[in-house]
Design a protein around this motif. Structure first.
Motif, mmCIF file in Angstrom:
data_model
loop_
_atom_site.group_PDB
_atom_site.id
_atom_site.type_symbol
_atom_site.label_atom_id
_atom_site.label_comp_id
_atom_site.label_asym_id
_atom_site.label_seq_id
_atom_site.Cartn_x
_atom_site.Cartn_y
_atom_site.Cartn_z
ATOM 1 N N TYR A 47 0.785 -1.081 -0.044
ATOM 2 C CA TYR A 47 -0.174 -0.012 0.025
ATOM 3 C C TYR A 47 0.821 1.233 -0.053
ATOM 4 C CZ TYR A 47 -4.024 -2.858 1.464
ATOM 5 O OH TYR A 47 -4.984 -3.733 1.284
ATOM 6 N N ASP A 48 0.400 2.316 -0.734
ATOM 7 C CA ASP A 48 1.088 3.681 -0.765
ATOM 8 C C ASP A 48 0.165 4.808 -0.620
ATOM 9 O OD1 ASP A 48 2.830 5.626 -1.139
ATOM 10 O OD2 ASP A 48 3.123 5.351 -3.110
ATOM 11 N N THR A 49 0.321 5.201 0.618
ATOM 12 C CA THR A 49 -0.727 6.332 0.820
ATOM 13 C C THR A 49 -0.162 7.698 0.851
ATOM 14 O OG1 THR A 49 -1.928 4.703 2.469
ATOM 15 C CG2 THR A 49 -2.300 7.295 2.577
ATOM 16 N N ASP A 50 -0.641 8.695 -0.022
ATOM 17 C CA ASP A 50 -0.258 10.075 0.036
ATOM 18 C C ASP A 50 -1.354 11.000 0.762
ATOM 19 O OD1 ASP A 50 2.134 9.231 -1.389
ATOM 20 O OD2 ASP A 50 0.889 9.432 -3.284
ATOM 21 N N LEU A 51 -0.725 12.189 1.419
ATOM 22 C CA LEU A 51 -1.401 13.109 1.943
ATOM 23 C C LEU A 51 -1.088 14.413 1.742
ATOM 24 C CD1 LEU A 51 -3.767 13.657 4.476
ATOM 25 C CD2 LEU A 51 -1.542 13.702 6.052
ATOM 26 N N TYR A 52 -2.025 15.421 1.466
ATOM 27 C CA TYR A 52 -1.919 16.842 1.460
ATOM 28 C C TYR A 52 -2.709 17.505 2.194
ATOM 29 C CZ TYR A 52 -5.357 17.448 -2.134
ATOM 30 O OH TYR A 52 -6.661 17.389 -2.755
ATOM 31 N N VAL A 53 -2.311 18.416 2.793
ATOM 32 C CA VAL A 53 -3.299 19.603 3.337
ATOM 33 C C VAL A 53 -2.666 21.058 3.164
ATOM 34 C CG1 VAL A 53 -4.039 18.086 5.171
ATOM 35 C CG2 VAL A 53 -1.939 19.519 5.616
ATOM 36 N N GLY A 54 -3.676 21.881 2.985
ATOM 37 C CA GLY A 54 -3.366 23.213 2.753
ATOM 38 C C GLY A 54 -4.178 24.487 3.143
ATOM 39 N N VAL A 55 -3.622 25.573 3.208
ATOM 40 C CA VAL A 55 -4.401 26.640 4.193
ATOM 41 C C VAL A 55 -4.035 27.898 3.225
ATOM 42 C CG1 VAL A 55 -2.679 26.978 5.785
ATOM 43 C CG2 VAL A 55 -5.027 27.829 5.786
ATOM 44 N N PHE A 56 -4.887 28.758 2.605
ATOM 45 C CA PHE A 56 -4.652 29.930 2.316
ATOM 46 C C PHE A 56 -4.275 30.791 3.432
ATOM 47 C CE2 PHE A 56 -7.291 28.044 -0.988
ATOM 48 C CZ PHE A 56 -6.704 28.486 -2.177
ATOM 49 N N GLY A 57 -3.392 31.914 3.178
ATOM 50 C CA GLY A 57 -3.003 32.719 4.314
ATOM 51 C C GLY A 57 -3.943 33.678 4.973
ATOM 52 N N GLU A 58 -5.113 33.666 4.248
ATOM 53 C CA GLU A 58 -6.102 34.307 4.873
ATOM 54 C C GLU A 58 -6.598 33.799 6.019
ATOM 55 O OE1 GLU A 58 -10.170 37.157 3.546
ATOM 56 O OE2 GLU A 58 -9.304 35.535 2.262
ATOM 57 N N ALA A 59 -6.538 32.505 6.470
ATOM 58 C CA ALA A 59 -7.141 31.902 7.629
ATOM 59 C C ALA A 59 -6.424 32.150 8.797
ATOM 60 C CB ALA A 59 -6.946 30.323 7.242
ATOM 61 N N ILE A 60 -4.968 32.667 8.382
ATOM 62 C CA ILE A 60 -4.025 33.189 9.418
ATOM 63 C C ILE A 60 -4.282 34.822 9.786
ATOM 64 C CG2 ILE A 60 -1.501 33.213 10.240
ATOM 65 C CD1 ILE A 60 -0.990 30.938 8.318
ATOM 66 N N SER A 61 -4.211 35.407 8.817
ATOM 67 C CA SER A 61 -4.378 36.778 8.770
ATOM 68 C C SER A 61 -4.708 37.431 7.455
ATOM 69 C CB SER A 61 -2.756 37.536 9.198
ATOM 70 O OG SER A 61 -3.186 38.823 9.048
ATOM 71 N N ASP A 62 -5.672 38.639 7.512
ATOM 72 C CA ASP A 62 -6.009 39.134 6.232
ATOM 73 C C ASP A 62 -4.882 39.587 5.526
ATOM 74 O OD1 ASP A 62 -8.769 38.744 6.909
ATOM 75 O OD2 ASP A 62 -9.115 40.340 7.814
ATOM 76 N N ASP A 63 -3.755 40.025 6.103
ATOM 77 C CA ASP A 63 -2.718 40.508 5.361
ATOM 78 C C ASP A 63 -2.126 39.383 4.593
ATOM 79 O OD1 ASP A 63 -2.996 43.048 6.539
ATOM 80 O OD2 ASP A 63 -1.757 42.410 8.420
ATOM 81 N N LEU A 64 -2.312 38.078 4.971
ATOM 82 C CA LEU A 64 -1.518 37.142 4.167
ATOM 83 C C LEU A 64 -2.583 36.727 3.130
ATOM 84 C CD1 LEU A 64 0.125 35.431 7.071
ATOM 85 C CD2 LEU A 64 0.805 37.204 5.641
ATOM 86 N N SER A 65 -3.489 37.092 2.786
ATOM 87 C CA SER A 65 -4.462 36.558 1.811
ATOM 88 C C SER A 65 -3.899 36.095 0.405
ATOM 89 C CB SER A 65 -5.576 37.684 1.659
ATOM 90 O OG SER A 65 -5.270 38.579 0.777
ATOM 91 N N ASN A 66 -2.672 36.549 -0.258
ATOM 92 C CA ASN A 66 -2.198 36.102 -1.373
ATOM 93 C C ASN A 66 -1.187 34.992 -1.125
ATOM 94 O OD1 ASN A 66 -0.009 37.864 0.124
ATOM 95 N ND2 ASN A 66 0.628 38.308 -2.186
#
Length: 799
Positions: free
Chosen positions: A740-759
């Motif tokens: 078995y080979d399992t791959d995982l990815y998780v991501g977040v846009f910067g706006e979830a941390i601060s409005d100043d990081l939305s890009n």
């Protein structure tokens, strides 16, 4: 170049990430943009063959530092195996589609770049897609299994074609900078500028630069580096839609070694037995990892134009140029005695002293140790070597203990130089007409390519084996020097008739290939200089499709195709004195497919039965085995037509878009791929061909299941692939266990941390999540080990 790129891109990444807050309101990508879940199933175009394409989720399952080839691994019928966790080792990379494979020993699948042929995928002079496309510039990857598209421009497409596409320039201006850091000292810096639509509102382009590096996953000795520059332009001028693309790729990779017995893998599944430290004992140092290297430079340029010259008549034409230059390295544990000095005469060996080069000619033996004056030595009578590693141990000629204390060990650095130059042109047309309720499409085209592959091998003395593997720049022997000019011409014509819910397709194509062997040492010897013409029969393809109007989204199809591969120049490398009469026949394949596809609003699926017969399979004599490596290739017996392969099976794929944010994908492949013999039992036995056995490297069963989620500021996914056991050798006495080979990815846009990081976007990718061990790529009766769990973090900024 690597340090310059790295410094510049690192500075750019830092400036961009810091400046993200200031430009947040102007960012093109915001947290409100939900990622598209995509689809892998192609339907609705009266297509009579099976095809699928990658989605954005499959891209996200791989870190940007990873080779683009890994993205197709979850498609039905496809298995990608790479010895390096990031695909940094072309030597160990393999791709299988049904019973057909591209690996170290065989090339049976076509690869194109935006429809442009890649020039072959073999190690010596070929180039896979990762040499032409940066991962973050890639579009979807289109896999046409089996019968494939008649227009495919490839000399290797016996079992289908993989078309790797590049992204089009954006309509809006954008600057993107990305940084990846991860396990095994991996780092990557990437920058791209999209111009957006310029003043004429039709012209747009992008240009990108990237640099990346990593070490190996076994003992951290490798120095893998890759620099890549690319640009793409689209414009409309003079009523013609133009597309131009250019790329340059400079790669240095240190290789992995195959294992040749199950006992080696059982003893340590995390080691390929290459070493990290230089010992000063040539027999051991022949496995020094940094001496096993692949160096390649590839540049590709194409220009294509498309226009409608009359109502319903479209024409596309293109021209391309590809240059490949590189080297493959090994460190044999001896100097080759090429007759510079009479060893029996007790004189110093010129191969050791340096200053002279022998071009061609036979070799007289090997030199293992010399005295301080350079005179070759022989081991003491009756001495038994105490060296037990590698390859089961050494004879006395390799052991320093069997010589006087003043003896000096000698060793070679062997370079095989590869170069390839290709120039090609093509033209296609498509003419659509209607006769009442009957719609008719005729398409056809021509493809011509002129190429020359150059190859020579030289042997250099390692300056001082007691110190390291640095070598004398002047070779003491140039073993051979050859050129292989070759031309390819293909024509095809196809007619598709659409009557109500039915479509019928019939096509014809033909290849004409000419390859020349030129020996630069003996240009007047007819046994070593000759031309071979390979002309295929007129090959038939066709099929039918039914898209019943009472069942929207359903398509039933059946297809048949005859495929052909001309005699490649690699066969002529070792033909030697046997001349043209010793040549095998070109390889051929017949593919049949019957299937059903369905695409609804939230449910999509396909079922395909396939049957393929591959005949006249070129079977190479190996030069690497459990007993060691034949560096001189003195035992190389060339190629024979080793029977073929009979492959049949079933592919199922399904997608469920559960909500606007959540989707599931699953696929299952059953493939019964068996070896066909030569019909000569004596020849089969002599060549090691076992008729009726399973094809090494092909799994009988595979399944994939994945889930992907995207909403607001967050996205993520997980995918698991199960691969059935695969036989490693032709005799089927060694089977690689299922895994078995399992791959995982998780991501977040910067706006979830601060409005100043939305890009900004942050992503964590984990491959081989559960850190399992298995045998990965399989070729030549050996197998490479798999890579362990690998974690990479990527930060991307747009402004």
């Amino acid at each position: 170049m690597s340090n310059i790129l790295k410094t510049g891109l690192l500075a750019g990444a830092s400036i961009t990430l810091i400046a993200g807050a200031s430009y947040a309101d102007d960012a093109d990508a915001t947290a409100d943009d939900t990622r598209e879940l995509g689809t892998i199933i192609v339907t609705g175009i009266a297509q009579t063959y099976s095809s699928s394409e990658t989605t954005e989720a499959m891209t996200l399952q791989q870190a940007p530092v990873t080779s683009i080839l890994a993205q197709v691994d979850n498609l039905p019928g496809v298995l990608v195996q790479e010895g390096d966790t990031f695909g940094f080792d072309d030597w160990s990379t393999g791709v299988a589609v049904r019973g057909f494979q591209n690996n170290l020993g065989e090339q049976q699948l076509g690869i194109t770049i935006d429809g442009i042929p890649n020039g072959g995928s073999n190690y010596g002079g070929g180039a896979k897609a990762n040499r032409f496309i940066d991962t973050q510039n890639a579009g979807s990857i289109e896999v046409s299994q089996g019968t494939a598209d008649i227009a495919s421009r490839s000399n290797d497409a016996l079992g289908g074609t993989l078309n790797f596409t590049t992204q089009d320039p954006l309509d809006d201006r954008r600057i993107r900078v990305s940084t990846s850091l991860g396990d095994f000292d991996s780092q990557r810096f990437y920058g791209r500028y999209d111009s957006g639509l310029l003043g004429d509102n039709t012209t747009k382009f992008w240009i990108s630069l990237s640099t990346q590096s990593a070490t190996d996953h076994v003992n951290g000795a490798s120095e893998n580096e890759r620099d890549h520059i690319a640009a793409k332009l689209q414009t409309e001028q003079f009523g013609i839609e133009w597309t131009a693309y250019a790329s340059y790729d400079d790669t240095q990779e240190d290789n992995y070694q195959r294992l040749f017995s199950p006992a080696d893998f059982a003893a340590n599944p995390n080691s390929d037995q290459l070493t990290a430290e230089w010992t000063g004992i040539p027999y051991i140092d022949q496995l020094y990892r940094r001496g096993w290297s692949t160096l390649r430079e590839n540049s590709l340029l194409y220009l294509k134009g498309e226009t409608e010259v009359a109502e319903g008549l479209n024409i596309e034409a293109g021209i391309y140029r590809h240059d490949n230059d590189g080297r493959g390295d090994w460190v044999p544990p001896y100097l080759v005695n090429v007759g510079l000095t009479d060893t029996a005469g007790g004189l110093p060996e010129t191969e050791y002293l340096g200053g002279e080069t022998v071009f061609g000619g036979p070799f007289l033996g090997q030199i293992f140790f010399v005295d301080p004056t350079g005179v070759a030595l022989s081991p003491e009578d009756g001495c038994v070597s105490s060296i037990t590693f590698p390859y089961g141990g050494a004879g006395p000629e390799y052991d320093p203990a069997c010589y006087p204390r003043s003896a000096i060990a000698v060793q070679s650095y062997r370079h095989t130089h590869y170069q390839k130059e290709r120039t090609g042109v093509y033209g296609d047309f498509e003419w659509e007409t209607a006769f009442g309720d009957i719609e008719n499409t005729v398409r056809g085209g021509l493809w011509y390519e002129d190429a020359t592959r150059y190859e020579y091998r030289d042997w250099h003395k390692i300056n001082d084996t007691r110190v390291g593997f640095e070598f004398d720049a002047q070779p003491y022997w140039v073993q051979y020097d050859r050129e292989f000019p070759q031309t390819t011409f293909k024509w095809y014509i196809e007619d598709v008739v659409q009557i109500s819910d039915f479509a019928f397709r019939l096509g014809l194509k033909q290849f004409n290939n000419e390859v020349e062997r030129s020996d630069n040492f003996e240009p007047e010897n007819p046994a070593l200089n000759f031309t071979v013409d390979s002309e295929s029969d007129v090959l038939i393809s066709g099929g039918a499709a039914w898209t019943p109007s009472m069942m929207p989204g359903v398509e039933v199809f059946a297809g048949y195709a005859e495929n052909y591969k001309a005699i490649p120049d690699t066969v002529l490398e070792v033909i030697g004195g046997s001349g043209v009469g010793g040549l095998p026949d070109p390889e051929t394949a017949e593919n049949i497919e019957v299937g059903l596809r369905y695409v609804g609003d939230r449910v999509r699926g396909s079922v395909v039965y396939f049957d393929s017969t591959f005949e006249n399979r070129l079977f190479p004599a190996p030069t690497e085995s459990v007993d060691g490596i034949d560096y001189l290739e003195a035992s190389n017996g060339g190629f024979i037509n080793g029977g073929g392969i009979e492959s049949s099976g079933l592919e199922l794929a399904g997608e469920l878009i559960a909500t606007d944010n959540l989707s599931f994908f699953a696929s299952y492949t059953y493939n019964d791929a068996t070896i066909l013999g030569t019909d000569d039992p004596n020849l089969d036995e002599a060549a090691g061909i076992f008729a009726g056995n399973q094809v090494p490297g092909i799994a009988e069963n595979m399944f994939v299941i994945s889930a992907d989620y995207s909403a607001g500021n967050f996205f993520g996914g997980i995918s698991t692939k199960w691969v059935d056991e695969r036989f490693v050798n032709l005799s089927n006495t060694w089977a690689a266990d299922s895994y078995y080979d399992t791959d995982l990815y998780v991501g977040v846009f910067g706006e979830a941390i601060s409005d100043d990081l939305s890009n900004l976007e942050f992503r964590l990718t984990v491959n081989n999540l559960f850190d399992d061990d298995w045998l990965s790529g399989i070729s030549g009766n050996g197998a490479w080990i798999s890579a362990p769990r690998t974690v990479v973090f990527t930060a991307t900024a747009d402004f």
